[in-house]
Design a protein around this motif. Sequence first.
Motif, mmCIF file in Angstrom:
data_model
loop_
_atom_site.group_PDB
_atom_site.id
_atom_site.type_symbol
_atom_site.label_atom_id
_atom_site.label_comp_id
_atom_site.label_asym_id
_atom_site.label_seq_id
_atom_site.Cartn_x
_atom_site.Cartn_y
_atom_site.Cartn_z
ATOM 1 N N ASP A 26 5.901 8.525 21.397
ATOM 2 C CA ASP A 26 6.557 8.752 20.069
ATOM 3 C C ASP A 26 5.865 8.019 19.044
ATOM 4 O O ASP A 26 5.623 6.657 18.991
ATOM 5 C CB ASP A 26 8.088 7.988 20.041
ATOM 6 N N VAL A 27 4.942 8.894 18.069
ATOM 7 C CA VAL A 27 4.063 8.351 17.279
ATOM 8 C C VAL A 27 4.428 8.585 15.624
ATOM 9 O O VAL A 27 4.655 9.562 15.392
ATOM 10 C CB VAL A 27 2.636 8.847 17.464
ATOM 11 N N THR A 28 4.442 7.589 15.046
ATOM 12 C CA THR A 28 4.728 7.370 13.504
ATOM 13 C C THR A 28 3.475 7.060 12.968
ATOM 14 O O THR A 28 2.754 6.128 13.287
ATOM 15 C CB THR A 28 5.906 6.590 13.071
ATOM 16 N N VAL A 29 2.960 7.846 11.701
ATOM 17 C CA VAL A 29 1.767 7.563 11.017
ATOM 18 C C VAL A 29 2.138 7.338 9.751
ATOM 19 O O VAL A 29 2.863 7.988 9.026
ATOM 20 C CB VAL A 29 0.994 8.734 11.090
ATOM 21 N N LEU A 30 1.546 6.012 8.951
ATOM 22 C CA LEU A 30 1.725 5.843 7.845
ATOM 23 C C LEU A 30 0.536 6.057 6.941
ATOM 24 O O LEU A 30 -0.428 5.613 7.477
ATOM 25 C CB LEU A 30 2.188 4.264 7.382
ATOM 26 N N HIS A 31 0.517 7.101 6.083
ATOM 27 C CA HIS A 31 -1.121 7.425 5.570
ATOM 28 C C HIS A 31 -0.488 7.887 4.085
ATOM 29 O O HIS A 31 0.758 7.962 3.680
ATOM 30 C CB HIS A 31 -1.646 8.849 6.297
ATOM 31 N N ARG A 32 -1.633 7.830 3.377
ATOM 32 C CA ARG A 32 -1.681 8.269 1.821
ATOM 33 C C ARG A 32 -1.425 9.606 1.561
ATOM 34 O O ARG A 32 -1.109 10.145 0.380
ATOM 35 C CB ARG A 32 -2.742 7.882 1.158
ATOM 36 N N GLY A 33 -1.661 10.714 2.388
ATOM 37 C CA GLY A 33 -1.226 11.971 2.330
ATOM 38 C C GLY A 33 -2.603 12.687 2.217
ATOM 39 O O GLY A 33 -2.510 13.964 1.644
ATOM 40 N N ARG A 34 -3.753 12.155 2.243
ATOM 41 C CA ARG A 34 -4.911 12.906 1.849
ATOM 42 C C ARG A 34 -5.460 14.030 2.762
ATOM 43 O O ARG A 34 -6.037 14.934 2.659
ATOM 44 C CB ARG A 34 -6.031 11.941 1.563
ATOM 45 N N HIS A 35 -4.967 13.486 4.208
ATOM 46 C CA HIS A 35 -5.447 14.392 5.477
ATOM 47 C C HIS A 35 -4.226 14.530 6.200
ATOM 48 O O HIS A 35 -3.343 13.545 6.191
ATOM 49 C CB HIS A 35 -6.395 13.550 6.185
#
Length: 342
Positions: A26-35
Amino acid sequence: MRLLVLGGTEFVGRAVVEAALGRGWDVTVLHRGRHAPPPGARALHGDRTAPDGLGALAEGTWDAVVDTWSAAPRAVRDAARLLRDRAGRYVYVSSCSVYAWAPPAGYTEDAPLVEGASADAGQSDYARDKRGAELAALDAFGADRSVLVRAGLILGPYENVGRLPWWLDRVARGGPVLAPGPRDLPLQYVDVRDLADWVLGAVERELAGPYNLVSRAGHTTMGDLLDACVKVTGGTARLRWTAPETVLAAGVEPWGQLPVWTPPGSELHDALQGADVSRALATGLVCRPVGDTVADTWTWLRSLGGPAPLRPDRPPVGLDPETEARVLAADGPGGGVSGTTP
């Protein structure tokens, strides 16, 4: 396993996410939304450099966090402090650059570290930024719950530094190619997918501490790497093997203008291609053949429909055609090491 990846949309982070999804995690990713993150990952948005940039992580628990941050250490400090009571382990993808320059060939995880780093610092230079981030992880999670992945040269699909993509694009153009010798120069690198697999194994095994994470020294050679580039791109290039002395006398910069290459016998080669990786190998690191790394990177490049992505915080790599032609002309038609590779 429940995994949180800070970043997770480019190169190392993306490889970790894909590998974890492939294991059914189960994977959660925190990112800026650029990709866009890989399909199957839960996406949260946040900019770690902005006020309240970690707000999306106010709730949730995870077995492990993987962090690849490469700028101001305080960003790692803030994330690690926020998550220390809600995550079991903090895996920080650091760098062999944290060792005091220049570490001798065969250096282990006990080698002296760069001085002047701080977990509270803003952005400085790469070595101190990475070491400061290590300190931030250790401060929040302790030595028993922190994994410091001191990576060396990383190659493979999604590369956004440009080293292997530059060689592939140059060889694909064909014609005589300046190949810095000697052909049997030993190289040390890690395929990004092998790094990702080791990281997930470290989480499963509940490992802790620092690890030099790169292949054994001499996993492949400069000749094998460039021969693989010729093979996958169609075989029209002619490698002109040129003596290191000739390359250096022309003012060509190792590593930067000729990516991956470091002159034999130099402190640069010992530091960048000579780490002792016994600890990583003993804990499950397995490195695939160079031909697989080159072929899969070429397949990825061709799928893009345009140039490979490049990190804005890294200087461009590669040799301009005019300089290459000048060096080849000075070296004569046959090359200075072992001639031309058909």
